[in-house]
Design a protein around this motif. Sequence first.
Motif, PDB file in Angstrom:
ATOM      1  N   ALA A  85       0.833  -1.204   0.000  1.00  0.00           N
ATOM      2  CA  ALA A  85       0.000   0.000   0.000  1.00  0.00           C
ATOM      3  C   ALA A  85       0.872   1.260   0.000  1.00  0.00           C
ATOM      4  O   ALA A  85       0.586   2.237  -0.709  1.00  0.00           O
ATOM      5  CB  ALA A  85      -0.924  -0.005   1.214  1.00  0.00           C
ATOM      6  N   LEU A  89       1.011   4.171  -2.889  1.00  0.00           N
ATOM      7  CA  LEU A  89       0.593   5.538  -2.572  1.00  0.00           C
ATOM      8  C   LEU A  89       1.738   6.544  -2.507  1.00  0.00           C
ATOM      9  O   LEU A  89       1.522   7.750  -2.659  1.00  0.00           O
ATOM     10  CB  LEU A  89      -0.166   5.553  -1.244  1.00  0.00           C
ATOM     11  CG  LEU A  89      -1.465   4.717  -1.216  1.00  0.00           C
ATOM     12  CD1 LEU A  89      -2.049   4.693   0.187  1.00  0.00           C
ATOM     13  CD2 LEU A  89      -2.482   5.270  -2.210  1.00  0.00           C
ATOM     14  N   GLN A 268      -0.971   1.806  -9.869  1.00  0.00           N
ATOM     15  CA  GLN A 268      -1.472   1.668  -8.503  1.00  0.00           C
ATOM     16  C   GLN A 268      -2.521   0.560  -8.399  1.00  0.00           C
ATOM     17  O   GLN A 268      -2.529  -0.219  -7.438  1.00  0.00           O
ATOM     18  CB  GLN A 268      -2.055   3.007  -8.030  1.00  0.00           C
ATOM     19  CG  GLN A 268      -0.988   4.063  -7.781  1.00  0.00           C
ATOM     20  CD  GLN A 268      -1.569   5.418  -7.452  1.00  0.00           C
ATOM     21  OE1 GLN A 268      -2.486   5.900  -8.114  1.00  0.00           O
ATOM     22  NE2 GLN A 268      -1.044   6.062  -6.403  1.00  0.00           N
TER      23      GLN A 268
END
Length: 482
Positions: A85, A89, A268
């Motif tokens: 994650a 990000l 992503q």
Amino acid sequence: MSPILVFSVIAGYFLLLMGISHFTSKTSDNTTFFTANRQSPWFLVAYGMVGASLSGVTFISVPGEVGNTAWTYLQFVMGNMVGYAIIALVLIPLFYKLKLVSIYEYLKDRFGQNSYYAGASFFLISQTIGASFRLFLAAVVLQIAFFDAFGIPFYVTVLTTIFLIWLYTFRGGIKTIVWTDTLQTTFLLLAVIISIGVIINHMDLKTSEVFSVISESKMSKIFDWDWRSNRNFFKTFLAGVFITIAMNGLDQNVMQKNLTCKNQKDAQKNIFWFSITFFFSTLLFLALGVLLYKYALDQNIPIPERSDDLYPFLALNQFGIFAGIVFLLGIIAAAFSSADSALTALTTSFCVDILDIQKKEKNQKNIRLWVHIGFTLIMFLVIVIFNAINDSSVVSAVFKVAGFTYGPLLGVFAFGLMTKRTVKDKWVPVVCIIAPILSVILDQNSVTWFYGYKFGFEILLVNAAITFFGLWTLYIRKPGFL
């Protein structure tokens, strides 16, 4: 399993890979080799990365290790999810914003040329040793399954194996890898699913009974709360987070695939969906581990001394020809899906980071070709040396030391992203060398120095922290910087 059958399986598999290579390398150039022209479908990259991330080491070791450490490995994978994650990000937006081919170009912009060379060099060393070690395991399986029957020496096995990898990667590079990874992931997961199915059939278990066997087994214990244990939850979870960031987010091998997506948003999505698929794939391997030990116990089959030998032994000798063939395809796919992308990443990093190939007006393609050949030969030599050592403790130590080299990468990138400080660039390589040396010393003496405490994966964080502190001492005061 007869050697002829093994040969037929291997030959058929490589014909598939060569077919994919042929169709993906048409009109290829250096841009295709390094970035796949940034046109890869994100879902294809996500699925293919599962096989590359699991690797031959995971394929063989995780099911067998269940007998030693139960499901505590899942604590590490939970941390992986958080790490992915953060990659999605934080790092993905940065790398796409800078339009990088090699992620270590960031270090040149942030600190200077010496830092840039240091980051790329640590990657080249780590990846060469790591990829060679993973391919070494696959070569050993092939040697036992096929080449020994004809008296062919191990070095010929290695040379043949690595030449075949070079053959289907030297033209299309990362574009070919993105597509071959999907095939290899499929075979890897099929091997696990079919192995589980064979065990269920042999033991005459119903679906509901399978879940009971796994959940009620002592080998399904997930959490370890002993603070001195190297499998303690907090240590393992945090290590999972930061090892993922270091060995995936800061690794050209992995990030090169992510950077082939069309844009940041697709990259992503790729990371998030890949991480979910990876988590459930790991659950399959752990479930297989419990069932392997259960099967061996019920059939009165002696457990091999080395846990790594359990799955290969049962798959090739007890589960029948079909399951044996699928296992063989699985181990080849697992090993090659990491080795082929590593070879491509090593070539990319050396060409872009060390040779600065993008500024050369002539012979770019020939330079890339010779670098690709060079790293193929280097990996061959490293594997032959591993075999000559023939001492599992020494080989494991070498591989572990290679893992220490990701600490400086994590520390340098963290310093660059978390501070605005400039540093004395010429001293950065010195800090990056001292940090892993001090970490190895701490790791070797922790039991004596820290009242029985054993470092686990978290030694990476210590390594990175030493690097971070070292860079802090190299601060150059400039107006506008903290």
